[in-house]
Write a protein that holds these residues in place. Structure first.
Motif, PDB file in Angstrom:
ATOM      1  N   TYR A 368     -19.856  10.350 -22.807  1.00  0.00           N
ATOM      2  CA  TYR A 368     -20.882   9.906 -22.530  1.00  0.00           C
ATOM      3  C   TYR A 368     -20.925  10.118 -20.344  1.00  0.00           C
ATOM      4  O   TYR A 368     -19.638  10.352 -19.913  1.00  0.00           O
ATOM      5  N   CYS A 379     -24.842   8.572 -31.305  1.00  0.00           N
ATOM      6  CA  CYS A 379     -25.237  10.288 -30.947  1.00  0.00           C
ATOM      7  C   CYS A 379     -25.871  10.710 -32.449  1.00  0.00           C
ATOM      8  O   CYS A 379     -25.190  10.294 -33.558  1.00  0.00           O
ATOM      9  N   ALA A 382     -23.466  15.191 -34.400  1.00  0.00           N
ATOM     10  CA  ALA A 382     -22.794  16.274 -33.481  1.00  0.00           C
ATOM     11  C   ALA A 382     -21.992  16.986 -34.274  1.00  0.00           C
ATOM     12  O   ALA A 382     -22.343  17.035 -34.980  1.00  0.00           O
ATOM     13  N   CYS A 393     -23.152  17.094 -27.999  1.00  0.00           N
ATOM     14  CA  CYS A 393     -24.327  15.896 -29.328  1.00  0.00           C
ATOM     15  C   CYS A 393     -25.705  16.441 -29.263  1.00  0.00           C
ATOM     16  O   CYS A 393     -26.104  17.287 -28.300  1.00  0.00           O
ATOM     17  N   PHE A 396     -29.269  12.355 -29.434  1.00  0.00           N
ATOM     18  CA  PHE A 396     -29.206  10.902 -29.315  1.00  0.00           C
ATOM     19  C   PHE A 396     -29.632   9.765 -29.755  1.00  0.00           C
ATOM     20  O   PHE A 396     -31.094   9.615 -30.420  1.00  0.00           O
ATOM     21  N   GLU A 397     -29.327   8.406 -30.321  1.00  0.00           N
ATOM     22  CA  GLU A 397     -30.324   7.790 -31.236  1.00  0.00           C
ATOM     23  C   GLU A 397     -30.834   6.996 -30.706  1.00  0.00           C
ATOM     24  O   GLU A 397     -30.949   6.596 -29.583  1.00  0.00           O
TER      25      GLU A 397
END
Length: 799
Positions: A368, A379, A382, A393, A396-397
């Protein structure tokens, strides 16, 4: 406590169709059980309300799976059916021709395993075509809930069993000329829990209460040892080969929820495997909103890693199919372990097996951008390059619980390993496809497509997109009020019915269902399906039954969502207004049942203001988690409901905490998260104040309790015993071999019909006038006399 009296119920399982001129009759529980349902042909459909036909790679045939219950022998029957696309096309183009009837390739009677998680699961599943369209592979369940891998030729004939009856196949995948499968052996013989000290004594410290008291319970025997196997399809006689050095203890239904992806050369398999430990750095991984108890901590109890913990930390792992060697790919936990449940878990190989896509996963902390402090988030998708293990990635979530936020449903490579498509969905039933390309070592979003027709996978969307919508397409047509049927859509956009699996419904009357929404006083938006009674008369006030859990938009509604206790359309046939509605998103705190109570109260108020219901005749059904909400409502607003059903649920009570949490890591963290403190010392006073179980004396409504399996009897016992000792109306129905989501037809008959009978008796003050009843009323009459004396009330007025 009593068991159901079925009498002649079995003999009435298959009802003869009335003649064409007969008066239409009402839909019943038996009709619901015998209904032929389309079962999703793949192993893990993303949307339980979506059922599709599985087309052959050459586009010439489609197969479907249909399933129904059989009261005559208490089994589930599934059939594998095949249609020829050319015959359907010809019939659609020439109105004088009849649509072809399906050909049956296989018929199986059996029983899904106890932990099957979808309502109305079939005993044929995971249907897959061979690449050359010659053969269809699928799993079939026997009467013990064990699955065998089978194959049948497209033209029909003998069904070949590729695995022995002593083996239960959980997952399989086709890759090249090889099948890779995950399977377990026979259920192990039951054994006493703990460690034997001598012939008369055992040390059961740290074991689960259910293991100690009920060693023969099917729930205790659910954890199995899984092994990997391969089958070579190019051999003259396919034989099974075991992958050495691999064994995994797991609950079967969990294994089916995770990726199972073999490389194109079938040399390696990607799976989610349990982490062996939790490094200190993993504490920085942020759990999903509402799941603070899932944060990973170094030095947590060993229960965190046990197979019985359904949220044990997992990580994407590559398994060498030649020697069984396991290599964590990242290493970092899969985000599901921390509560990210809305994103699918997928693993996809590129065609050259040099790049992998992994979804819903954390990356190692040092990958990160900010590695110094603070939370890090997962992520969404990925990519990982082999063999240098370079990870990138795509995006991201998003932690937001806003229903407009999109979450990953599927991923796939497109024309090359440098191009990726991501299918996303949101809570508004919208889907989009995002296209990414790899440029200068970074994935860039280059375009987004709106999905016009709902799909369950990118493969399905790509198939639609590849021909510009010109292909003849098979689909399941249904709505809230239209039973599911198989239809075909022509290239010009016109549609025709191909096959109706339930022609008997033409002779039945159904209560009308429609979408319904309202707000509670605190502004929470609620939504549900409102079902009017058969023969509904505007201005007349009817008894109301509320069923809270969830529902599926645009799907023909029968029981509501699950066949445990819910009986939506059957209640409508008996003269009730029924509201099946969606619970609010869980906060994992004591606010949840209070929010639910406000949802109940506001729904009753709005329907009463509309003149539809009699507020003095309202019932509630709680199932699983919503039993907590129903019990809380019965205590905190004792006059709101006048009959209730509590079916196999937790209520976060002191008794449940003491019985189950010493041996259940996840449950202990969940219940401590709800109360915020353990029930000891000063914490006990808080539990006494907030737990509904300490205030069951306030309950006024008659309560029907359904306990499924021995542990369920224990978890419901404080409610039953409290009401029994207080001489209040309570009925306890026990399903010793039942499943949380009822599968056995006779269990469904007792649960659903018994609930219709219960509501009819207490809310209408009458016995159900037809012969569908499964209960003995004298016991209830005695309860009502005691109830009337206790409350100095009169018999409820009949409608």
């Amino acid at each position: 406590m009593h068991l159901a009296r079925y009498g002649a119920a079995i003999a009435l399982a298959w009802l003869a169709l009335p003649c064409a001129h007969a008066v239409k009759r009402r839909f019943t529980v038996r009709d619901d059980i015998a209904m032929v349902r389309f079962t999703h042909p793949r192993a893990s459909p993303e949307d339980p309300g979506t059922a599709i036909a599985e087309p052959s790679p050459d586009g010439k045939s489609i197969v479907i799976v249909v399933t129904q219950g059989r009261l005559s022998d208490d089994l589930i029957e599934s059939r594998l059916l095949i249609f020829q696309v050319s015959a359907i096309r010809n019939a659609a183009m020439h109105p004088q021709l009849s649509m072809p009837k399906p050909k049956v390739l296989a018929t199986v009677q059996g029983m899904p395993p106890p932990f099957a998680v979808h309502a109305h699961d079939g005993v044929i599943k995971d249907v897959r075509w061979a690449a050359d369209s010659s053969t269809i592979y699928f799993l079939t369940a026997n009467r013990q809930g064990n699955y065998r891998l089978c194959a049948v030729r497209r033209e029909g004939g003998r069904v070949d069993h590729l695995t022995p009856s002593t083996m239960s196949v959980d997952r399989f995948t086709l890759s090249g000329d090889r099948i890779t499968l995950l399977a377990s052996g026979q259920r192990p013989a039951s054994s006493a829990a703990g460690q034997a000290l001598n012939a008369d004594a055992r040390d059961i410290t740290g074991t689960r209460l259910i293991e100690d008291l009920f060693p023969d319970s099917r729930y205790n025997r659910a954890i199995r040892v899984f092994r990997l196997y391969t089958i070579r399809l190019d051999a003259n006689k396919p034989s099974i080969h075991s992958v050495p050095n691999y064994a995994l203890e797991q609950i079967p239904f969990l294994a089916r929820a995770y990726p199972f992806a073999a490389s194109s050369q079938a040399g390696e398999l990607i799976k989610l495997e349990p982490a062996k430990s939790v490094p200190k750095s993993w504490s920085r991984y942020a759990p999903a909103t509402g799941y603070p108890q899932l944060r990973l901590r170094q030095g947590s109890t060993t229960g965190q890693f046990q197979a019985a913990n359904i949220m044990r930390p997992l990580e994407y792992t590559a398994i060498n199919l030649a020697n069984g060697k396991q290599t964590p790919l990242l290493p970092a936990p899969n985000a599901r372990s921390l509560g990210y449940l809305r994103d699918a878990n997928r693993a996809v190989w590129s065609s050259d097996a040099k790049r992998i896509l992994l979804t819903n996963t954390f990356l190692p902390v040092d990958r990160y951008s900010d590695t110094t402090s603070g939370d890090v988030y997962p992520c969404g998708v990925a990519s990982m390059d082999m063999p240098d293990d370079r990870v990138r990635c795509l995006f991201f979530e998003n932690r937001s619980l806003n229903p407009k936020v999109f979450h990953v449903q599927d991923v796939a490579f497109e024309k090359s390993a440098a191009k990726v498509a991501v299918l996303l969905h949101n809570g508004l039933n919208q889907q989009i496809v995002q296209h990414y390309t790899l440029r200068q070592s970074h994935w860039l979003l280059i375009s987004t497509d709106l999905v016009q027709s709902p799909v369950t996978s990118l493969r399905e969307w790509q198939r639609q997109d590849s021909d510009g919508g010109l292909r003849w397409r098979m689909f399941i047509h249904q709505s809230l009020n239209d039973p599911p049927q198989l239809w075909v859509r022509a290239p010009n956009g016109s549609s025709q019915k191909v096959w109706d699996p339930n022609p008997q419904f033409r002779q039945m009357r159904f209560g009308h269902a429609s979408s319904y929404s309202w707000r509670d006083p605190h502004g929470h938006q609620w939504s549900g399906i409102l079902i009017e009674p058969v023969g509904f008369i505007r201005g007349k006030r009817y008894p109301l039954v509320l069923q809270m859990y969830d529902y599926v938009d645009h799907q023909f509604i029968t029981d509501g969502l699950y066949p445990t206790a819910f009986a939506a359309r059957e209640l409508a046939s008996a003269g009730f207004v029924v509201l099946q509605f969606r619970k609010q998103r869980d906060t994992g705190s004591e606010r949840d049942p209070q929010i639910a109570l406000e949802g109940y109260q506001s729904a009753v108020a709005q329907l009463n203001a509309a003149g539809m219901i009699d507020p003095g005749r309202v019932g509630v059904v709680g199932f699983s988690l919503t039993c907590w909400y129903a019990a809380y409502a019965l205590v905190h607003d004792p006059t709101l409901f006048h009959a209730a059903t509590i079916a196999d649920g937790l209520d976060n009570s002191y008794m449940q905490f003491m019985m189950f949490t010493p041996g259940e890591y996840f449950l202990r963290r969940q219940m401590l998260g709800v109360r915020g403190v353990a029930p000891f010392g000063v914490g006990l006073a808080h539990w006494v104040k907030t737990s509904a179980a300490f205030h069951f004396d306030r309950i006024q409504a008659p309560v029907r309790i359904e306990a499924i399996g021995p542990s369920s009897v224990l978890q419901e016992w404080d409610l039953y015993a409290s009401l029994r000792l207080l001489k209040k109306p309570v009925d306890l129905i026990y399903f010793p071999h039942g499943t949380h989501i009822h599968k056995h037809p006779l269990a469904r008959l007792e649960s659903q019909q018994g609930n219709v009978d219960w509501m009819y008796f207490w809310l209408k003050g009458e016995e159900l006038p037809d012969q569908s009843s499964v209960v003995s009323y004298p016991e209830w009459e005695s309860m009502r006399r005691s109830y009337d004396r206790l409350n100095n009330s009169t018999k409820p007025a009949s409608q």
